[in-house]
Design a protein around this motif. Sequence first.
Motif, PDB file in Angstrom:
ATOM      1  N   TRP A 141      27.586 -42.280 -60.449  1.00  0.00           N
ATOM      2  CA  TRP A 141      28.720 -43.119 -60.835  1.00  0.00           C
ATOM      3  C   TRP A 141      28.294 -44.295 -61.692  1.00  0.00           C
ATOM      4  O   TRP A 141      29.055 -44.761 -62.555  1.00  0.00           O
ATOM      5  CB  TRP A 141      29.478 -43.561 -59.583  1.00  0.00           C
ATOM      6  CG  TRP A 141      30.045 -42.349 -58.915  1.00  0.00           C
ATOM      7  CD1 TRP A 141      29.562 -41.698 -57.816  1.00  0.00           C
ATOM      8  CD2 TRP A 141      31.167 -41.580 -59.352  1.00  0.00           C
ATOM      9  NE1 TRP A 141      30.309 -40.592 -57.531  1.00  0.00           N
ATOM     10  CE2 TRP A 141      31.310 -40.498 -58.458  1.00  0.00           C
ATOM     11  CE3 TRP A 141      32.074 -41.718 -60.395  1.00  0.00           C
ATOM     12  CZ2 TRP A 141      32.316 -39.543 -58.598  1.00  0.00           C
ATOM     13  CZ3 TRP A 141      33.088 -40.778 -60.533  1.00  0.00           C
ATOM     14  CH2 TRP A 141      33.200 -39.708 -59.644  1.00  0.00           C
ATOM     15  N   ASP A 142      27.076 -44.762 -61.484  1.00  0.00           N
ATOM     16  CA  ASP A 142      26.549 -45.796 -62.386  1.00  0.00           C
ATOM     17  C   ASP A 142      26.452 -45.246 -63.813  1.00  0.00           C
ATOM     18  O   ASP A 142      26.755 -45.947 -64.786  1.00  0.00           O
ATOM     19  CB  ASP A 142      25.167 -46.264 -61.916  1.00  0.00           C
ATOM     20  CG  ASP A 142      25.242 -47.180 -60.712  1.00  0.00           C
ATOM     21  OD1 ASP A 142      26.351 -47.660 -60.390  1.00  0.00           O
ATOM     22  OD2 ASP A 142      24.189 -47.414 -60.078  1.00  0.00           O
ATOM     23  N   TYR A 143      26.022 -43.981 -63.925  1.00  0.00           N
ATOM     24  CA  TYR A 143      25.911 -43.384 -65.254  1.00  0.00           C
ATOM     25  C   TYR A 143      27.280 -43.183 -65.883  1.00  0.00           C
ATOM     26  O   TYR A 143      27.471 -43.436 -67.088  1.00  0.00           O
ATOM     27  CB  TYR A 143      25.165 -42.049 -65.197  1.00  0.00           C
ATOM     28  CG  TYR A 143      25.134 -41.369 -66.546  1.00  0.00           C
ATOM     29  CD1 TYR A 143      24.351 -41.882 -67.578  1.00  0.00           C
ATOM     30  CD2 TYR A 143      25.949 -40.268 -66.808  1.00  0.00           C
ATOM     31  CE1 TYR A 143      24.348 -41.294 -68.830  1.00  0.00           C
ATOM     32  CE2 TYR A 143      25.954 -39.682 -68.057  1.00  0.00           C
ATOM     33  CZ  TYR A 143      25.150 -40.196 -69.070  1.00  0.00           C
ATOM     34  OH  TYR A 143      25.164 -39.622 -70.317  1.00  0.00           O
ATOM     35  N   ILE A 144      28.244 -42.732 -65.086  1.00  0.00           N
ATOM     36  CA  ILE A 144      29.594 -42.559 -65.617  1.00  0.00           C
ATOM     37  C   ILE A 144      30.151 -43.891 -66.099  1.00  0.00           C
ATOM     38  O   ILE A 144      30.778 -43.984 -67.162  1.00  0.00           O
ATOM     39  CB  ILE A 144      30.500 -41.918 -64.551  1.00  0.00           C
ATOM     40  CG1 ILE A 144      30.033 -40.485 -64.258  1.00  0.00           C
ATOM     41  CG2 ILE A 144      31.959 -41.922 -65.001  1.00  0.00           C
ATOM     42  CD1 ILE A 144      30.715 -39.844 -63.075  1.00  0.00           C
ATOM     43  N   ASP A 145      29.907 -44.961 -65.330  1.00  0.00           N
ATOM     44  CA  ASP A 145      30.328 -46.294 -65.738  1.00  0.00           C
ATOM     45  C   ASP A 145      29.623 -46.707 -67.035  1.00  0.00           C
ATOM     46  O   ASP A 145      30.241 -47.257 -67.952  1.00  0.00           O
ATOM     47  CB  ASP A 145      30.013 -47.282 -64.618  1.00  0.00           C
ATOM     48  CG  ASP A 145      30.530 -48.673 -64.916  1.00  0.00           C
ATOM     49  OD1 ASP A 145      31.682 -48.801 -65.347  1.00  0.00           O
ATOM     50  OD2 ASP A 145      29.774 -49.641 -64.717  1.00  0.00           O
TER      51      ASP A 145
END
Length: 450
Positions: A141-145
Amino acid sequence: MNRSLVSLLLLMAGCSTVAQPRGSKPPGDPLAIVVRSARVLEMPGTENSPGLQQLDAIIGDAQVVMLGEPWHGDGAAISLRAELVRHLHEKKGFDVLVFESDFFGITHGWESVVRAGHVGGFAADNVYPFWATTYVARPLWDYIDESLQKGKPLAVAGIDPKHVGAESRRKLPALMDSLFQTHTSLTVAQRAGFREILQRHLLNDQYRPDTANLKNFYAALDAIQESIDLLPSAQRNSFAAQEVKNLRASADYTWRGGSRDRAMGENLAWIATQLYPGRKMIVWAHNNHVAMSKWMYFDAPDTAIQRSVSKQSVASKGRFTYLGVEARHFFGPRVVSIATLSYDGHYTPDVRTHVDTLLGEFERGNFDSVAVLAPAPPGSVESALAGAGLKLAVVDLRPFHGTSAPLSARAFDYTVTPPLAMRYWEGYDGFLFIRSAFGLKGAAYQSPGH
């Protein structure tokens, strides 16, 4: 995981004996071929990683790649696939990530995820918590953000007819109210009865209405569907129309034993044609869902499977499907499926995902719990790859097409079944291999108010 499949798996959990294969003999020992064809995967990877090169070759010019896992509490499988999502997004042009999770909640809610920093809360509210709130899931989710901040977003959608997300509880009743007002002439009492069942279903997915109320619920859905079908296509709200079908599928699955996988396949096809036409998509799900042939299972030479299958009627076998089967019917050769195997290590056994708002949105499992994953026994794919000293690897199953001798592996939920002998290349294009699994390591994030 499909409940019908669970029943089949539980019947065979005691043993797995391989029957003599039919047809021609393979060109050499299948396990030896698996080991020779395996390529080392280096993660975080580079373009020079033999495993990534092999994975890219398997995927080719596919529009959809399905990445499976052997158990929802396998933290290593989540971590590895998160890295592969990054690779597929940055290097291969895949820009839609589709979860085996709430179609309405995720797909509808994603429209509001427009500011950096909101992604984690959105995931915690709407995606199954083992994929959203655990430490192993946080990098995904950090990468998606990060992708949103950089202006090259990785869009997120869901395909599961189960309404488990907060977005569904907040927005679905209002959507259905608007459809009633626009499209149907149901009485006030009929609308109120429908809304009561819907709200109770959204608050607790274990709720069961009585026969009379359930009949009214379906009658209301029929009325909405009929009125939508009468509209010219240009006047239809495409998402609302699909959600009506999805809600019926959810009711069928929950209360009538309908196929969750078929509904997921229909939602995936809608996303591919209506929401993100022409886009390249990654599907994130359990190995059990992404098999592209049900006959990989029903025609398996494993004697335990044969005993279980013999108890199924011809009609039930005809109705049975997987998400992967539906995807193959729709996308043809433009879809590939990769299953993940784990040899030994640890996993999180408690990954309950029931919805009960009295207990705080999800009835969450204990993500700090840990169980030992016993080494896969000799003769299995996992044992052969571990014996060759591999820690992470990619195995191309395509060269096995036409081979009749099976491979033995724990692809179908290692917490329930022993290695099962199947011709896995009929359902999967490749394997991801993990030498040592680990658990989910507790919760990393919870949205405000949890």
